[in-house]
Design a protein around this motif. Structure first.
Motif, PDB file in Angstrom:
ATOM      1  N   THR A 182       0.838  -1.190   0.000  1.00 19.91           N
ATOM      2  CA  THR A 182       0.000   0.000   0.000  1.00 19.91           C
ATOM      3  C   THR A 182       0.878   1.247   0.000  1.00 19.91           C
ATOM      4  O   THR A 182       2.023   1.211   0.441  1.00 19.91           O
ATOM      5  N   ARG A 183       0.317   2.349  -0.474  1.00 18.30           N
ATOM      6  CA  ARG A 183       0.994   3.652  -0.403  1.00 18.30           C
ATOM      7  C   ARG A 183       0.679   4.274   0.949  1.00 18.30           C
ATOM      8  O   ARG A 183      -0.467   4.622   1.245  1.00 18.30           O
ATOM      9  N   HIS A 184       1.688   4.395   1.777  1.00 19.40           N
ATOM     10  CA  HIS A 184       1.603   5.094   3.056  1.00 19.40           C
ATOM     11  C   HIS A 184       2.788   6.041   3.172  1.00 19.40           C
ATOM     12  O   HIS A 184       3.940   5.595   3.195  1.00 19.40           O
ATOM     13  N   ASP A 185       2.539   7.351   3.215  1.00 21.13           N
ATOM     14  CA  ASP A 185       3.599   8.291   3.559  1.00 21.13           C
ATOM     15  C   ASP A 185       3.914   8.144   5.044  1.00 21.13           C
ATOM     16  O   ASP A 185       3.034   7.788   5.849  1.00 21.13           O
ATOM     17  N   GLU A 186       5.171   8.454   5.412  1.00 20.41           N
ATOM     18  CA  GLU A 186       5.591   8.229   6.799  1.00 20.41           C
ATOM     19  C   GLU A 186       6.490   9.360   7.277  1.00 20.41           C
ATOM     20  O   GLU A 186       7.231   9.964   6.501  1.00 20.41           O
ATOM     21  N   CYS A 187       6.407   9.634   8.576  1.00 18.54           N
ATOM     22  CA  CYS A 187       7.223  10.664   9.209  1.00 18.54           C
ATOM     23  C   CYS A 187       7.701  10.142  10.556  1.00 18.54           C
ATOM     24  O   CYS A 187       6.911   9.548  11.310  1.00 18.54           O
ATOM     25  N   TYR A 188       8.984  10.343  10.864  1.00 14.99           N
ATOM     26  CA  TYR A 188       9.572   9.959  12.145  1.00 14.99           C
ATOM     27  C   TYR A 188      10.085  11.201  12.871  1.00 14.99           C
ATOM     28  O   TYR A 188      10.577  12.135  12.247  1.00 14.99           O
ATOM     29  N   ASN A 189      10.016  11.166  14.209  1.00 17.19           N
ATOM     30  CA  ASN A 189      10.771  12.111  15.029  1.00 17.19           C
ATOM     31  C   ASN A 189      11.565  11.305  16.041  1.00 17.19           C
ATOM     32  O   ASN A 189      10.995  10.513  16.804  1.00 17.19           O
ATOM     33  N   PHE A 190      12.891  11.498  16.053  1.00 17.12           N
ATOM     34  CA  PHE A 190      13.801  10.663  16.842  1.00 17.12           C
ATOM     35  C   PHE A 190      14.161  11.298  18.181  1.00 17.12           C
ATOM     36  O   PHE A 190      14.298  12.518  18.292  1.00 17.12           O
ATOM     37  N   ARG A 191      14.358  10.436  19.179  1.00 12.11           N
ATOM     38  CA  ARG A 191      14.931  10.819  20.466  1.00 12.11           C
ATOM     39  C   ARG A 191      15.950   9.756  20.872  1.00 12.11           C
ATOM     40  O   ARG A 191      15.805   8.570  20.516  1.00 12.11           O
ATOM     41  N   PHE A 192      16.954  10.167  21.640  1.00  8.11           N
ATOM     42  CA  PHE A 192      18.005   9.245  22.073  1.00  8.11           C
ATOM     43  C   PHE A 192      18.223   9.366  23.580  1.00  8.11           C
ATOM     44  O   PHE A 192      18.032  10.438  24.166  1.00  8.11           O
ATOM     45  N   ARG A 193      18.630   8.244  24.169  1.00 10.45           N
ATOM     46  CA  ARG A 193      18.974   8.228  25.594  1.00 10.45           C
ATOM     47  C   ARG A 193      20.326   7.561  25.757  1.00 10.45           C
ATOM     48  O   ARG A 193      20.458   6.392  25.356  1.00 10.45           O
ATOM     49  N   PRO A 194      21.337   8.276  26.314  1.00 11.91           N
ATOM     50  CA  PRO A 194      21.383   9.708  26.634  1.00 11.91           C
ATOM     51  C   PRO A 194      21.177  10.577  25.389  1.00 11.91           C
ATOM     52  O   PRO A 194      21.361  10.124  24.271  1.00 11.91           O
ATOM     53  N   GLY A 195      20.839  11.845  25.646  1.00 16.38           N
ATOM     54  CA  GLY A 195      20.426  12.724  24.572  1.00 16.38           C
ATOM     55  C   GLY A 195      21.496  13.052  23.552  1.00 16.38           C
ATOM     56  O   GLY A 195      21.176  13.517  22.452  1.00 16.38           O
ATOM     57  N   HIS A 196      22.790  12.829  23.898  1.00 14.59           N
ATOM     58  CA  HIS A 196      23.849  13.105  22.926  1.00 14.59           C
ATOM     59  C   HIS A 196      24.092  11.918  22.003  1.00 14.59           C
ATOM     60  O   HIS A 196      24.991  11.946  21.167  1.00 14.59           O
ATOM     61  N   GLY A 197      23.284  10.860  22.127  1.00 14.67           N
ATOM     62  CA  GLY A 197      23.368   9.735  21.204  1.00 14.67           C
ATOM     63  C   GLY A 197      22.869  10.112  19.820  1.00 14.67           C
ATOM     64  O   GLY A 197      22.288  11.180  19.607  1.00 14.67           O
ATOM     65  N   ARG A 205      16.291   3.825  -2.585  1.00 12.80           N
ATOM     66  CA  ARG A 205      15.160   3.971  -3.509  1.00 12.80           C
ATOM     67  C   ARG A 205      14.926   2.723  -4.346  1.00 12.80           C
ATOM     68  O   ARG A 205      13.791   2.371  -4.643  1.00 12.80           O
ATOM     69  N   VAL A 206      16.011   2.064  -4.765  1.00 14.41           N
ATOM     70  CA  VAL A 206      15.918   0.908  -5.663  1.00 14.41           C
ATOM     71  C   VAL A 206      16.756  -0.223  -5.079  1.00 14.41           C
ATOM     72  O   VAL A 206      17.892  -0.007  -4.629  1.00 14.41           O
ATOM     73  N   ASP A 207      16.203  -1.433  -5.093  1.00 11.38           N
ATOM     74  CA  ASP A 207      16.918  -2.589  -4.578  1.00 11.38           C
ATOM     75  C   ASP A 207      18.264  -2.740  -5.278  1.00 11.38           C
ATOM     76  O   ASP A 207      18.361  -2.696  -6.505  1.00 11.38           O
ATOM     77  N   ASN A 208      19.318  -2.911  -4.454  1.00 16.14           N
ATOM     78  CA  ASN A 208      20.673  -3.154  -4.939  1.00 16.14           C
ATOM     79  C   ASN A 208      21.301  -1.983  -5.685  1.00 16.14           C
ATOM     80  O   ASN A 208      22.254  -2.165  -6.459  1.00 16.14           O
ATOM     81  N   GLU A 209      20.785  -0.782  -5.459  1.00 17.04           N
ATOM     82  CA  GLU A 209      21.435   0.425  -5.952  1.00 17.04           C
ATOM     83  C   GLU A 209      21.709   1.347  -4.773  1.00 17.04           C
ATOM     84  O   GLU A 209      20.948   1.356  -3.797  1.00 17.04           O
ATOM     85  N   PRO A 210      22.794   2.135  -4.813  1.00 17.03           N
ATOM     86  CA  PRO A 210      23.110   3.012  -3.677  1.00 17.03           C
ATOM     87  C   PRO A 210      21.975   3.986  -3.384  1.00 17.03           C
ATOM     88  O   PRO A 210      21.309   4.487  -4.300  1.00 17.03           O
ATOM     89  N   GLY A 211      21.768   4.245  -2.098  1.00 19.95           N
ATOM     90  CA  GLY A 211      20.726   5.169  -1.678  1.00 19.95           C
ATOM     91  C   GLY A 211      21.295   6.318  -0.865  1.00 19.95           C
ATOM     92  O   GLY A 211      22.463   6.686  -1.017  1.00 19.95           O
ATOM     93  N   ASP A 212      20.474   6.869   0.028  1.00 17.34           N
ATOM     94  CA  ASP A 212      20.876   7.978   0.881  1.00 17.34           C
ATOM     95  C   ASP A 212      20.987   7.505   2.327  1.00 17.34           C
ATOM     96  O   ASP A 212      20.352   6.527   2.729  1.00 17.34           O
ATOM     97  N   ALA A 213      21.780   8.217   3.115  1.00 13.71           N
ATOM     98  CA  ALA A 213      21.894   7.948   4.544  1.00 13.71           C
ATOM     99  C   ALA A 213      21.941   9.281   5.283  1.00 13.71           C
ATOM    100  O   ALA A 213      22.655  10.199   4.875  1.00 13.71           O
ATOM    101  N   TYR A 214      21.167   9.381   6.361  1.00 11.16           N
ATOM    102  CA  TYR A 214      21.068  10.624   7.130  1.00 11.16           C
ATOM    103  C   TYR A 214      21.530  10.373   8.558  1.00 11.16           C
ATOM    104  O   TYR A 214      21.132   9.389   9.188  1.00 11.16           O
ATOM    105  N   HIS A 215      22.345  11.289   9.076  1.00 13.24           N
ATOM    106  CA  HIS A 215      22.761  11.231  10.471  1.00 13.24           C
ATOM    107  C   HIS A 215      21.666  11.876  11.314  1.00 13.24           C
ATOM    108  O   HIS A 215      21.459  13.089  11.264  1.00 13.24           O
ATOM    109  N   VAL A 216      20.943  11.065  12.102  1.00 19.92           N
ATOM    110  CA  VAL A 216      19.837  11.575  12.896  1.00 19.92           C
ATOM    111  C   VAL A 216      20.279  11.761  14.337  1.00 19.92           C
ATOM    112  O   VAL A 216      21.022  10.948  14.891  1.00 19.92           O
ATOM    113  N   MET A 217      19.805  12.869  14.937  1.00 20.29           N
ATOM    114  CA  MET A 217      20.150  13.228  16.305  1.00 20.29           C
ATOM    115  C   MET A 217      18.880  13.421  17.115  1.00 20.29           C
ATOM    116  O   MET A 217      17.755  13.285  16.593  1.00 20.29           O
ATOM    117  N   ASP A 218      19.026  13.726  18.388  1.00 26.41           N
ATOM    118  CA  ASP A 218      17.871  13.924  19.263  1.00 26.41           C
ATOM    119  C   ASP A 218      17.031  15.090  18.737  1.00 26.41           C
ATOM    120  O   ASP A 218      17.510  16.228  18.677  1.00 26.41           O
TER     121      ASP A 218
END
Length: 279
Positions: A182-197, A205-218
């Motif tokens: 199914t088509r479901h748009d999604e949104c996350y909000n991250f938290r870490f413990r301890p907070g500096h994690g 986007r495509v199987d077996n092709e390079p994609g994107d990576a994001y550094h997520v913080m608190d």
């Protein structure tokens, strides 16, 4: 897309009709004790969930009192929430200093408001320490609310233990092609413990092709429009993410596991129970 932590000043982080994820809405409110915030979302149903603090919610002639019991952070107790129907004014009043998530999904019918208390949560735990996939999901608007909500799914996800992966085997839900996906748009909000994690959100986007990576913080927000999207947390830290899903044609989520990694489903205890809770 990654939206870095910032003071949004009670303005929507993901507004109605966002070009990237038009099916969902997300706001974070920071209210001092006694302060109020009113809103109305034409064409979007929503759910008010205190991350911390306690609020009162007035909606459609009903008042829902003492929503939220958490103190220091999202690990300090169980979530609670109030469902707000589409195109219905709501007013949130903080009974003590509060941080409040407002999650929304596009839906054109107006239903009835209701409260979700701690005892109403639908909780599932799956994975294992050995597979580095151990986590717990607390469904606020999950399968138990299926006949009371339109297209909105709202959950809180916690890694169990320190470090590890979430959302694996990699899956996507960006195309309506039942019964497989199914088509479901999604949104996350991250938290870490301890907070500096911190952690990593992948988006392939495509199987077996390079994609994107994001550094997520608190406090990071991530928008999932399409593609396979596992995430992980650094060793020694715990990770939480508030999850909003909005369906295009139905509420029940059908995930499509990435073909390259789909056989890993067999290695992760309880994963199909987790899948079932989103339907």
């Amino acid at each position: 897309m990654h939206i870095p932590p910032h003071d949004n000043r009670n303005r929507a982080i993901v507004d109605m009709g966002d070009a990237r994820v038009p099916l969902v809405y997300f706001n974070i409110l920071r209210l001092k004790a006694g302060e109020s915030f009113g809103y109305r979302l034409p064409g979007y149903e929503s759910c008010v969930v205190p991350a911390t603090g306690t609020v009162e919610v007035d909606c459609a002639g009903e008042t829902f009192v003492d929503i939220g019991q958490r103190g220091a952070d999202v690990w300090d107790g169980e979530p609670e929430g109030v469902y707000i129907p589409s195109d219905t004014p709501a007013r949130i009043t903080a009974r003590r200093d509060s941080e409040v998530f407002v999650a929304g999904a596009r839906f054109d019918r107006t239903l009835r408001p209701f409260a979700v208390r701690a005892g109403d949560l639908d909780v599932v735990q799956y994975g294992s320490d050995e597979t580095k996939t151990h986590r717990k999901i607390k469904h606020i608007l999950g399968a138990a609310c299926h006949d009371r909500v339109g297209r909105l799914l709202v959950s809180e996800l916690y890694t169990v233990g320190a470090g590890g992966w979430s959302g694996f085997p990699s899956h996507k839900h960006d195309t309506d092609r039942l019964p497989d996906e199914t088509r479901h748009d999604e949104c996350y909000n991250f938290r870490f413990r301890p907070g500096h994690g911190s952690g990593l959100q992948m988006l392939q986007r495509v199987d077996n092709e390079p994609g994107d990576a994001y550094h997520v913080m608190d406090g990071s927000t991530v928008l999932i429009d399409r593609g396979y999207h596992p995430c992980c947390v650094l060793p020694g830290y715990e990770m939480y993410y508030f999850t909003i899903l909005g369906g295009q044609s139905q509420r029940s989520l059908r995930q499509f596991f990435q073909p390259t990694h789909a056989d890993q489903v067999k290695t992760i205890p309880g994963i199909m129970d987790m899948v079932a809770k989103f339907r």
